[in-house]
Design an enzyme around this catalytic site. Structure first.
Site, mmCIF file in Angstrom:
data_model
loop_
_atom_site.group_PDB
_atom_site.id
_atom_site.type_symbol
_atom_site.label_atom_id
_atom_site.label_comp_id
_atom_site.label_asym_id
_atom_site.label_seq_id
_atom_site.Cartn_x
_atom_site.Cartn_y
_atom_site.Cartn_z
ATOM 1 N N ARG A 68 0.797 -1.282 -0.063
ATOM 2 C CA ARG A 68 -0.022 0.036 -0.161
ATOM 3 C C ARG A 68 0.973 1.156 -0.069
ATOM 4 O O ARG A 68 2.024 1.097 0.080
ATOM 5 C CB ARG A 68 -1.199 0.066 1.053
ATOM 6 C CG ARG A 68 -0.656 -0.685 2.340
ATOM 7 C CD ARG A 68 0.403 -0.064 3.068
ATOM 8 N NE ARG A 68 0.007 1.602 3.390
ATOM 9 C CZ ARG A 68 1.205 2.574 3.579
ATOM 10 N NH1 ARG A 68 2.442 2.046 3.667
ATOM 11 N NH2 ARG A 68 1.041 3.577 3.655
ATOM 12 N N GLY A 69 0.224 2.371 -0.174
ATOM 13 C CA GLY A 69 1.100 3.724 -0.233
ATOM 14 C C GLY A 69 1.105 3.830 -1.713
ATOM 15 O O GLY A 69 1.553 2.915 -2.474
ATOM 16 N N ALA A 70 0.833 5.071 -2.355
ATOM 17 C CA ALA A 70 0.606 5.148 -3.695
ATOM 18 C C ALA A 70 1.865 4.790 -4.621
ATOM 19 O O ALA A 70 1.773 4.089 -5.563
ATOM 20 C CB ALA A 70 0.185 6.669 -4.038
ATOM 21 N N ARG A 105 -6.879 -0.093 -7.206
ATOM 22 C CA ARG A 105 -7.445 0.657 -6.346
ATOM 23 C C ARG A 105 -7.606 2.150 -7.049
ATOM 24 O O ARG A 105 -6.638 2.247 -7.784
ATOM 25 C CB ARG A 105 -6.338 0.941 -4.994
ATOM 26 C CG ARG A 105 -6.541 -0.213 -4.077
ATOM 27 C CD ARG A 105 -5.368 0.061 -2.952
ATOM 28 N NE ARG A 105 -6.094 0.714 -1.741
ATOM 29 C CZ ARG A 105 -5.549 1.422 -1.058
ATOM 30 N NH1 ARG A 105 -4.248 1.159 -0.824
ATOM 31 N NH2 ARG A 105 -6.111 2.203 0.147
ATOM 32 N N GLN A 209 -2.323 2.204 9.762
ATOM 33 C CA GLN A 209 -1.069 2.336 9.033
ATOM 34 C C GLN A 209 0.239 3.106 9.764
ATOM 35 O O GLN A 209 1.352 2.779 9.832
ATOM 36 C CB GLN A 209 -1.030 2.942 7.630
ATOM 37 C CG GLN A 209 -1.814 2.069 6.520
ATOM 38 C CD GLN A 209 -3.380 2.566 6.673
ATOM 39 O OE1 GLN A 209 -3.881 2.891 7.754
ATOM 40 N NE2 GLN A 209 -3.866 2.045 5.421
ATOM 41 N N ASP A 250 -1.968 10.718 -2.349
ATOM 42 C CA ASP A 250 -2.366 9.562 -3.256
ATOM 43 C C ASP A 250 -2.910 10.189 -4.818
ATOM 44 O O ASP A 250 -2.419 9.629 -5.862
ATOM 45 C CB ASP A 250 -3.810 8.919 -2.643
ATOM 46 C CG ASP A 250 -3.085 7.952 -1.798
ATOM 47 O OD1 ASP A 250 -2.971 8.540 -0.527
ATOM 48 O OD2 ASP A 250 -2.782 6.810 -1.938
ATOM 49 N N ASN A 260 -5.390 12.148 0.445
ATOM 50 C CA ASN A 260 -4.621 11.361 1.103
ATOM 51 C C ASN A 260 -5.524 10.524 2.147
ATOM 52 O O ASN A 260 -6.711 10.665 2.413
ATOM 53 C CB ASN A 260 -3.420 12.286 1.851
ATOM 54 C CG ASN A 260 -2.461 11.464 2.533
ATOM 55 O OD1 ASN A 260 -1.489 10.432 1.693
ATOM 56 N ND2 ASN A 260 -2.054 11.593 3.420
ATOM 57 N N LYS A 261 -4.663 9.711 2.968
ATOM 58 C CA LYS A 261 -5.191 8.905 3.980
ATOM 59 C C LYS A 261 -6.496 9.837 4.653
ATOM 60 O O LYS A 261 -6.100 10.772 5.016
ATOM 61 C CB LYS A 261 -4.168 8.106 4.945
ATOM 62 C CG LYS A 261 -4.868 7.570 6.081
ATOM 63 C CD LYS A 261 -5.781 6.344 5.622
ATOM 64 C CE LYS A 261 -5.044 5.458 4.414
ATOM 65 N NZ LYS A 261 -6.385 4.589 3.782
#
Ligand code: MRU
Length: 357
Positions: A68-70, A105, A209, A250, A260-261
């Site tokens: 995960r993480g762009a 995603r 996360q 993201d 973003n998150k």
């Protein structure tokens, strides 16, 4: 302590610590004989590497947050596509696989960017060379992301004069990129310069996360880190203990709006109220100038079980309705700056964003 350098050595981009320093920076993925992902669902309890046989396995891994993480999602997809080419270089089949991968995603712009870059290399090559070209394209993306993280770290650190304590959200570190991280690239640069007083990390409910990944990654590299519940962030900002907020992204729209998150927007509101600088760090692969504003950014909605449970433990009535967007959008007027490897957008406007995208 100097800022570490990256060089490309054969199969993978490897971290070269300063002489005498242990190589403690973690990596999200590696390619020796094939693609393997560090299973981020199992962290921090277990370090388990999972082989990824091709696109179908990569799609499952990306959806499940194994990776995960762009930027890391983009790199995993790039190498997975190379695996798929090795299995069968038929173009029609690869184009269908690429479409499935790009849709795994919806929010992170880096995913579609990486898939397009590898497919461009594949389409341009004769069948016998497609695998080599796909792998070379994935490695180029990997090396470029590692270099981008270093440039972001240097420029982002320069925004903060003197010793500073920073607050971050989610994980925008080595686990989320092909290098030292974006927001955590800034943190690492400040730490290397001896100017990081402390890193505060929000836990980032529901998938945690921040608690599971950022606290672990920072601890591994000797970065002083304090974990807090997301709901404690506003009072921390009000206390004056924090000199800046640094987060990743993201997708960044043409007007400078940042997805973003989830929870980033609330942090930005609280930071603005208390006049704490709010800095977004992202490589150019995260920018989407074709997306005019934050309203057009697709926001992934995830399974309610992530909120009803903490890992396997139920914490809510079974089946209760849940609102679980994975990301939120922070408008440009709440941002102090956006940093990419191309420079710093400050103030954040359509014009300054275009210059660093
Ligand atoms: O759902 P995740 O863990 O993929 O969300 C990650 C984030 O929101 C990160 O901040 C973002 O991808 C930037 S990573 C350099």
């Amino acid at each position: 302590m100097p800022i570490p350098e990256y060089t490309e050595t054969g199969a993978a981009v490897r971290y070269h610590p300063p002489v005498g320093e242990p190589a403690t920076i973690v990596t999200a993925l590696r390619w020796d004989e094939g693609l393997e992902l560090l299973d981020q669902r199992a962290l921090p309890q277990r370090e388990r590497w999972i082989p990824i046989a091709g696109v179908a396995a990569a799609v499952r891994a990306i959806r499940a947050l194994t990776v995960r993480g762009a930027p890391a999602i983009g790199l995993a997809a790039a190498y997975a596509l190379a695996e798929e080419v090795r299995r069968d270089p038929d173009l029609g089949r690869l184009r269908r696989a690429a479409r499935r991968l790009a849709a795994a995603r919806p929010t992170a712009a880096d995913l579609a960017h990486a898939v397009a870059a590898v497919m461009a290399a594949v389409e341009a090559a004769p069948a016998a060379e497609r695998f080599a070209q796909a792998l070379a394209a994935a490695r180029r993306l990997h090396a470029a992301d590692a270099a981008a993280c270093l440039a972001i770290g240097r420029q982002g650190a320069a925004l903060f004069p003197g010793p500073v304590a920073l607050l971050t959200h989610c994980n925008a570190g080595a686990l989320a990129t092909g290098g030292i991280g974006t927001a955590l690239g800034i943190v690492r640069a400040l730490h290397a310069e001896g100017r990081l007083a402390r890193l505060y990390a929000c836990e980032a409910r529901p998938v945690l996360q921040g608690a599971r990944l950022t606290a672990w990654e920072a601890g591994r590299d000797g970065i002083p880190v304090t974990l807090l519940a997301d709901s404690a962030a506003a009072s921390l900002l009000a206390s004056g203990a924090v000199g800046g907020v640094v987060v990743g992204a993201d997708r960044i729209a043409a007007d400078g709006a940042v997805a973003n998150k989830v929870g980033t927007y609330a942090l930005a509101l609280a930071a603005a109220r208390h006049r704490v600088p709010f800095v977004v760090a992202a490589p150019t692969t995260t920018f989407d100038l074709a997306c005019p504003s934050g309203a057009q950014i697709p926001i992934e909605q995830r399974d309610g079980e992530e909120v009803r449970r903490v890992r396997r433990t139920a914490i809510a009535p079974a089946g209760v309705d849940v609102y679980n967007p994975a990301f939120d959008v922070t408008p440009p007027e709440l941002l102090t700056a956006i940093v990419s490897q191309r420079g710093v957008a400050r103030p954040v406007t359509a014009a300054t964003v275009q210059e660093i995208a």
